[in-house]
Motif scaffolding. Structure first.
Motif, PDB file in Angstrom:
ATOM      1  N   LEU A 186       0.810  -1.214   0.000  1.00 32.25           N
ATOM      2  CA  LEU A 186       0.000   0.000   0.000  1.00 32.25           C
ATOM      3  C   LEU A 186       0.848   1.272   0.000  1.00 32.25           C
ATOM      4  N   VAL A 187       2.131   1.146   0.339  1.00 35.90           N
ATOM      5  CA  VAL A 187       3.000   2.329   0.377  1.00 35.90           C
ATOM      6  C   VAL A 187       3.330   2.724  -1.057  1.00 35.90           C
ATOM      7  N   SER A 188       2.562   3.662  -1.584  1.00 33.00           N
ATOM      8  CA  SER A 188       2.727   4.067  -2.982  1.00 33.00           C
ATOM      9  C   SER A 188       3.671   5.252  -3.148  1.00 33.00           C
ATOM     10  N   ASN A 189       3.800   6.071  -2.089  1.00 31.48           N
ATOM     11  CA  ASN A 189       4.681   7.237  -2.151  1.00 31.48           C
ATOM     12  C   ASN A 189       5.396   7.397  -0.815  1.00 31.48           C
ATOM     13  N   GLU A 190       6.674   7.733  -0.874  1.00 32.38           N
ATOM     14  CA  GLU A 190       7.431   8.087   0.327  1.00 32.38           C
ATOM     15  C   GLU A 190       8.097   9.429   0.077  1.00 32.38           C
ATOM     16  N   VAL A 191       7.837  10.390   0.938  1.00 29.67           N
ATOM     17  CA  VAL A 191       8.337  11.752   0.746  1.00 29.67           C
ATOM     18  C   VAL A 191       9.168  12.161   1.958  1.00 29.67           C
ATOM     19  N   GLU A 192      10.395  12.607   1.710  1.00 27.76           N
ATOM     20  CA  GLU A 192      11.249  13.133   2.774  1.00 27.76           C
ATOM     21  C   GLU A 192      10.793  14.553   3.094  1.00 27.76           C
ATOM     22  N   ILE A 193      10.550  14.822   4.383  1.00 34.01           N
ATOM     23  CA  ILE A 193      10.067  16.138   4.795  1.00 34.01           C
ATOM     24  C   ILE A 193      11.196  16.898   5.499  1.00 34.01           C
ATOM     25  N   ASP A 194      11.780  17.843   4.757  1.00 30.95           N
ATOM     26  CA  ASP A 194      12.846  18.688   5.294  1.00 30.95           C
ATOM     27  C   ASP A 194      12.433  20.149   5.364  1.00 30.95           C
ATOM     28  N   SER A 199      -2.574  10.668  -6.280  1.00 30.20           N
ATOM     29  CA  SER A 199      -2.296   9.233  -6.258  1.00 30.20           C
ATOM     30  C   SER A 199      -3.601   8.458  -6.366  1.00 30.20           C
ATOM     31  N   ASN A 200      -3.622   7.459  -7.199  1.00 32.02           N
ATOM     32  CA  ASN A 200      -4.831   6.692  -7.453  1.00 32.02           C
ATOM     33  C   ASN A 200      -5.092   5.625  -6.401  1.00 32.02           C
ATOM     34  N   PHE A 201      -4.026   5.137  -5.778  1.00 30.63           N
ATOM     35  CA  PHE A 201      -4.178   4.021  -4.832  1.00 30.63           C
ATOM     36  C   PHE A 201      -2.986   4.016  -3.886  1.00 30.63           C
ATOM     37  N   GLY A 202      -3.215   3.602  -2.661  1.00 32.57           N
ATOM     38  CA  GLY A 202      -2.129   3.438  -1.714  1.00 32.57           C
ATOM     39  C   GLY A 202      -1.982   4.612  -0.764  1.00 32.57           C
ATOM     40  N   LYS A 203      -0.971   4.507   0.097  1.00 24.97           N
ATOM     41  CA  LYS A 203      -0.717   5.483   1.144  1.00 24.97           C
ATOM     42  C   LYS A 203       0.538   6.302   0.835  1.00 24.97           C
ATOM     43  N   THR A 204       0.483   7.582   1.168  1.00 22.93           N
ATOM     44  CA  THR A 204       1.647   8.447   1.068  1.00 22.93           C
ATOM     45  C   THR A 204       2.268   8.553   2.465  1.00 22.93           C
ATOM     46  N   VAL A 205       3.511   8.075   2.579  1.00 27.48           N
ATOM     47  CA  VAL A 205       4.218   8.056   3.854  1.00 27.48           C
ATOM     48  C   VAL A 205       5.246   9.182   3.881  1.00 27.48           C
ATOM     49  N   LEU A 206       5.295   9.897   5.000  1.00 20.28           N
ATOM     50  CA  LEU A 206       6.231  10.996   5.165  1.00 20.28           C
ATOM     51  C   LEU A 206       7.335  10.598   6.114  1.00 20.28           C
ATOM     52  N   LYS A 207       8.585  10.723   5.652  1.00 20.97           N
ATOM     53  CA  LYS A 207       9.740  10.540   6.554  1.00 20.97           C
ATOM     54  C   LYS A 207      10.008  11.905   7.175  1.00 20.97           C
ATOM     55  N   TRP A 208       9.680  12.046   8.424  1.00 18.09           N
ATOM     56  CA  TRP A 208       9.611  13.346   9.091  1.00 18.09           C
ATOM     57  C   TRP A 208      10.995  13.753   9.612  1.00 18.09           C
ATOM     58  N   SER A 214       3.807  20.442   1.477  1.00 19.41           N
ATOM     59  CA  SER A 214       2.871  20.769   0.401  1.00 19.41           C
ATOM     60  C   SER A 214       3.020  19.798  -0.763  1.00 19.41           C
ATOM     61  N   ASP A 215       4.257  19.473  -1.103  1.00 14.40           N
ATOM     62  CA  ASP A 215       4.509  18.515  -2.193  1.00 14.40           C
ATOM     63  C   ASP A 215       3.921  17.144  -1.853  1.00 14.40           C
ATOM     64  N   ALA A 216       4.046  16.748  -0.586  1.00 11.12           N
ATOM     65  CA  ALA A 216       3.528  15.439  -0.162  1.00 11.12           C
ATOM     66  C   ALA A 216       2.012  15.380  -0.304  1.00 11.12           C
ATOM     67  N   PHE A 217       1.328  16.436   0.116  1.00 13.38           N
ATOM     68  CA  PHE A 217      -0.130  16.458  -0.003  1.00 13.38           C
ATOM     69  C   PHE A 217      -0.558  16.498  -1.466  1.00 13.38           C
ATOM     70  N   SER A 218       0.199  17.194  -2.293  1.00 14.90           N
ATOM     71  CA  SER A 218      -0.112  17.232  -3.722  1.00 14.90           C
ATOM     72  C   SER A 218       0.092  15.859  -4.351  1.00 14.90           C
ATOM     73  N   THR A 219       1.191  15.197  -3.996  1.00 17.12           N
ATOM     74  CA  THR A 219       1.466  13.848  -4.503  1.00 17.12           C
ATOM     75  C   THR A 219       0.371  12.879  -4.093  1.00 17.12           C
TER      76      THR A 219
END
Length: 341
Positions: free
Chosen positions: A307-315, A330-339, A321-326
């Motif tokens: 289900l992890v479709s996107n992983e975004v590094e948050i610096d 996204s059509n399916f899955g979860k967007t995970v943020l590396k905080w 904002s980019d993570a929420f846009s991604t």
């Protein structure tokens, strides 16, 4: 102690705020490490709530799905560095009948109260659970959503009759995926049938016994019980289709969230003697039992990892904002943020 909190002040605008925070008795300090974006967070971010709700709840830090590392625990319950999952539901009382996630007095992070988007989280020690060493933190970041599905199934076990030969799940999104996966694990002798609209999404449900396009269901198919995991305006069609295909005295669990009222075919609900219940959020018990279930059945985490479709590094704030846009695109899955903030 000065803490950086990242709040949504208006749709698609996040600002950093510096707050002086004092520990209350029983609180611990946790450094968030991974987070996951939920549809509810996305609705706030995009401004897809009514204007009065936005005025009432903003500014507010988003995200209620997160894990982190303990920085300091003066109670001695946890050690510094312990990996924990954060529980967003915050009850202030106990009730012998009503569970903590349904008490009107309970607070819920990222719904009127600050979520986990901050440098540090000050949280009661009973609102965190230590994670097993072998669990993938990206998967653990959305254990909250898994616990929501688990909570619905736990209630289903007590409210439904024992004939569970065929259980239908309507919804080919994240909640439908998780719900049908847990049903297959918890009811191995039942046939789990998934109904959705997107054939590409349905292809991910390899653990299900059958999958059907909602427009191509055999007329003679019948289920003993059904789970609605669609939400939104489409939930009306899903609920009524479940009513059409459910056997008499079956149970329908409603898990999808809709902002608007939906029309239900009550005539057939009465005629079939259907039992229908709503399920929302989860409590500490659900988190504990969900983690135990995953620990005992390691393949659950393997399926959840898909289900992890996107992983975004948050610096930076722009990364948020980019993570929420991604995630929005996204059509399916979860967007995970590396905080990393």
């Amino acid at each position: 102690m000065i803490n950086s909190v990242y709040r949504l002040t208006e749709p698609r605008v996040i600002e950093e705020v510096f707050e002086e925070t004092n520990l209350k008795e029983g609180d611990i300090i946790v450094r968030p490490t991974y987070m996951s974006i939920c549809k509810a967070d996305q609705r706030y971010y995009q401004g897809n709530r009514d204007i009065n709700t936005l005025k009432e709840k903003l500014p507010m830090a988003l995200i209620h799905e997160a894990v982190g590392e303990v920085v300091k625990d003066y109670t001695g319950t946890y050690k510094s560095g312990d990996k924990v999952v954060l529980i967003p539901n915050t009850p202030v009382e106990e009730d012998e009948i009503v569970e903590e996630n349904y008490l009107e007095s309970s607070a819920f992070r990222s719904s009127g109260y600050d979520g986990f988007m901050s440098e540090y989280v000050y949280i009661s020690k009973d609102r965190v659970i230590r994670l097993p060493d072998n669990i993938d933190l990206k998967v653990a970041s959305f254990i909250e959503l898994v616990s929501v599905a688990y909570h619905g199934i736990r209630r289903f076990k007590t409210l439904s009759h024992k004939r569970r030969n065929k259980i239908g799940v309507w919804g080919d999104g994240n909640l439908g995926f998780i719900n049908s996966l847990l049903l297959k694990v918890m009811f191995p002798d039942s046939r789990i049938i998934v109904f959705g609209k997107n054939l590409e999404k349905l292809s991910y449900f390899s653990f299900a016994d059958e999958t059907y396009n909602i427009n191509q269901i055999p007329e003679d198919l019948a289920i003993d019980h059904g789970f609605e995991c669609v939400g939104g305006f489409k939930s009306e069609f899903a609920i009524n289709q479940i009513i059409d295909f459910i056997n008499p005295q079956g149970t329908i669990a409603l898990l999808g969230v809709s902002e608007n009222k939906v029309a239900i075919n009550t005539r057939m609900v009465l005629e079939k003697g259907v039992n229908m219940f709503g399920s929302s959020r989860s409590g500490k018990k659900d988190f504990e039992e969900t983690i135990e279930l995953i620990s005992k059945n390691h393949y659950i985490a393997d399926y959840l990892k898909s289900l992890v479709s996107n992983e975004v590094e948050i610096d930076s704030i722009s990364d948020i904002s980019d993570a929420f846009s991604t995630d929005f695109n996204s059509n399916f899955g979860k967007t995970v943020l590396k905080w990393n903030l």
